[in-house]
Design a protein around this motif. Structure first.
Motif, PDB file in Angstrom:
ATOM      1  N   TYR A 201      44.116  48.656  34.505  1.00  0.00           N
ATOM      2  CA  TYR A 201      45.497  48.937  34.904  1.00  0.00           C
ATOM      3  C   TYR A 201      46.285  47.640  35.103  1.00  0.00           C
ATOM      4  O   TYR A 201      47.465  47.576  34.818  1.00  0.00           O
ATOM      5  N   CYS A 202      45.600  46.606  35.619  1.00  0.00           N
ATOM      6  CA  CYS A 202      46.269  45.330  35.873  1.00  0.00           C
ATOM      7  C   CYS A 202      46.478  44.535  34.588  1.00  0.00           C
ATOM      8  O   CYS A 202      47.523  43.931  34.368  1.00  0.00           O
ATOM      9  N   GLY A 203      45.420  44.541  33.783  1.00  0.00           N
ATOM     10  CA  GLY A 203      45.451  43.679  32.606  1.00  0.00           C
ATOM     11  C   GLY A 203      44.993  42.271  32.921  1.00  0.00           C
ATOM     12  O   GLY A 203      45.127  41.383  32.095  1.00  0.00           O
ATOM     13  N   PHE A 204      44.461  42.038  34.098  1.00  0.00           N
ATOM     14  CA  PHE A 204      43.842  40.745  34.420  1.00  0.00           C
ATOM     15  C   PHE A 204      42.720  40.984  35.426  1.00  0.00           C
ATOM     16  O   PHE A 204      42.699  42.017  36.104  1.00  0.00           O
ATOM     17  N   GLU A 205      41.765  40.039  35.479  1.00  0.00           N
ATOM     18  CA  GLU A 205      40.595  40.225  36.328  1.00  0.00           C
ATOM     19  C   GLU A 205      40.645  39.389  37.585  1.00  0.00           C
ATOM     20  O   GLU A 205      39.869  39.580  38.506  1.00  0.00           O
ATOM     21  N   ILE A 206      41.548  38.420  37.543  1.00  0.00           N
ATOM     22  CA  ILE A 206      41.602  37.508  38.680  1.00  0.00           C
ATOM     23  C   ILE A 206      43.038  37.020  38.884  1.00  0.00           C
ATOM     24  O   ILE A 206      43.811  36.929  37.926  1.00  0.00           O
ATOM     25  N   ILE A 207      43.363  36.819  40.116  1.00  0.00           N
ATOM     26  CA  ILE A 207      44.652  36.218  40.430  1.00  0.00           C
ATOM     27  C   ILE A 207      44.387  34.765  40.787  1.00  0.00           C
ATOM     28  O   ILE A 207      43.673  34.481  41.757  1.00  0.00           O
ATOM     29  N   ASP A 208      44.895  33.866  39.963  1.00  0.00           N
ATOM     30  CA  ASP A 208      44.654  32.444  40.269  1.00  0.00           C
ATOM     31  C   ASP A 208      45.884  31.613  39.961  1.00  0.00           C
ATOM     32  O   ASP A 208      46.969  32.158  39.738  1.00  0.00           O
TER      33      ASP A 208
END
Length: 424
Positions: free
Chosen positions: A417-424
């Motif tokens: 749903y996000c389209g990314f695995e990590i927020i960095d």
RNA sequence: GGUGAGAUGGGUGAGUGGCUGAAACCAACAGUUUGCUAAACUGUCGUGCGGGUAACCGUACCGGGGGUUCGAAUCCCCCUCUCACCGCCA
């Protein structure tokens, strides 16, 4: 509100239930209601008799005129004056009794289910069960408002500039995370059989009364005075009001609906560390599930809803606990409520993210939401609802619990749903 | 924002002062018929309040409030809402 029938037939049990909810002066109010109802009935009887007499004479006059007996008709007219006067007074008296009765009934909270624990405050709530793993956080772990700043996810000050405190601005991956959660929750709800609804975010006063926000919680809602409309504090209000003044067929039950909406709450009187960051906002997003059911099935439904919400929290991999609220901590309108709390690891606090309740017929009585049984009798439905889920505190817990030196990890279920695995 | 039309039972829609709680049709429900389905036919079919074990009776409700009248869905006044056209506009 409670039904008069219930109050009259089960006076003592009602009073006992109200005591459990810590409703002051239960005996006094209930006995006032019973007395008022007696007066009301007597007045109604007298009024009906007077009206019946009037109707009878009016019919006779019609017949006499038809037969051309004008003088007799004139004589009959004289008779009605006295009944007219009488019924006018009785009608006014009846209105007064009805209004007083209604006002009193609106003051009385719902009765707690027998399984509701005794108690006055949140301390007395009973933990049903817990799940997930409370992460072992290093001492330098940051609270979510620090993380939001570091990764530029949420701008609280910008919200203050645009609107005021409690209206944060979500940015970039912060905004995308919100959107991901909404879609995740709505998809899950649909898979669980809930009909997706996109409701109005502003409601009229009838709807406010229907679900019980009015008159007692008037100050909690934003009021658009020029149009006399209210910003919704939860999607429960517009969605449940779909069923206001509706008589459903038995085969149409249960009805299961889910809606995302922004929720607006004035939160008058809140302050301090409780309102820091995302902990308490004036505007927030929430997916709400609403269910209308037959009385005999409503507690099965409640269980199903609790299990459903639990499945969401598990998929988000958050440590949680489910509380059975005690009599004193429950809402005015609820019969049985389970609160879901997730542990926010840096604040080291439990945050309420969902409240799942059975209102039995209390809301339905105000809403006039009924169904026809197979035997053709019209009965009140039971209404239930629950958050599934409220976004900000979920975001707070996700940020805090999943922080690593390399960034914030997104739980697996949310990655698509996000389209990314990590927020960095 | 301007102008006009309207608001009747689950739906369509009759009904301009008494016999209308409300025609007719549709939908729904029950029954008859039928190998099953369909069709046809018959019946039932609004809500609140009060009274009664019940059958049932009384009363109120035709958007909401007030008024005229012995009597109002029907006449008058106010309000709300809906629709149509125009203007503006995502």
């Amino acid at each position: 509100m409670l039904t008069l029938k219930n109050i009259i037939e089960n006076r003592n049990a009602v009073i006992e239930g109200l005591h459990k909810k810590h409703f002051a002066e239960a005996e006094k109010v209930i006995d006032e209601i019973i007395d008022l109802d007696k007066e009301r009935r007597n007045t109604q009887k007298e009024l009906d008799t007077a009206l019946a007499e009037q109707n009878k004479i009016a019919k006779q006059i019609g017949a006499l005129i038809g037969q051309g007996k004008r003088s007799e008709a004139e004589a009959a007219k004289e008779q009605t004056a006295r009944y007219k006067e009488q019924s006018k007074l009785l009608g006014e008296k009846l209105n007064e009794y009805e209004k007083m009765l209604r006002d009193k009934l609106l003051q009385v909270p719902n009765l707690p289910h027998e399984s509701v624990p005794e108690g006055r405050t949140a301390e007395d709530n009973k933990t049903e069960r817990t799940g997930g793993v409370v992460p072992d956080m290093p001492t330098e772990a940051l609270p979510h408002w620090e993380l939001a700043k570091r990764y530029d996810l949420i701008d609280f000050e910008l919200g203050v500039k645009i609107t005021g405190a409690g209206f944060p601005v979500y940015k970039g991956k912060g905004a995308r995370l919100q959107r991901a959660l909404i879609n995740f929750f709505l998809d899950e709800a649909r898979n669980a059989g809930y009909l997706e609804i996109e409701p109005p975010h502003v409601v009229n006063t009838d709807s406010g009364y229907g679900t019980g926000q009015l008159p007692d919680k008037e100050g909690q809602m934003y009021h658009v005075t020029v149009d006399d409309l209210y910003l919704i504090p939860t999607a429960e209000v517009p969605v449940t009001n779909i069923f206001r003044d509706v008589i459903l067929a038995e085969k149409d039950l249960p009805r299961k609906l889910a809606a995302y909406s922004a929720c607006f709450r004035r939160e008058a009187g809140s302050y301090g560390k409780d309102v820091r960051g995302l902990n308490r906002l004036h505007q927030f997003g929430k997916v709400e599930i609403v269910r209308i059911d037959k009385p005999e099935h409503s507690y099965d439904s409640l269980d199903e809803m609790v299990r459903y919400v639990e499945s969401l929290v598990r998929k988000l991999e958050l440590p949680y606990r489910i509380l059975r609220l005690c009599g004193g901590d429950m809402s005015f309108t609820s019969s049985l409520t389970f609160d879901f709390e997730v542990f926010s690891a840096a604040q080291k606090r439990w945050l309420e993210v969902s409240s799942v309740s059975n209102f039995e017929s209390y809301q339905a009585n105000r809403l006039k939401c009924r169904y026809k049984t197979a035997e053709g009798k019209t009965e009140l439905c039971h209404t239930l609802n629950g958050s599934a889920l409220a976004l900000p505190r979920i975001v707070a817990a996700l940020l805090e619990n999943n922080q690593t030196p390399n960034g914030i990890r997104i739980p697996k279920a949310l990655v698509p749903y996000c389209g990314f695995e990590i927020i960095d």
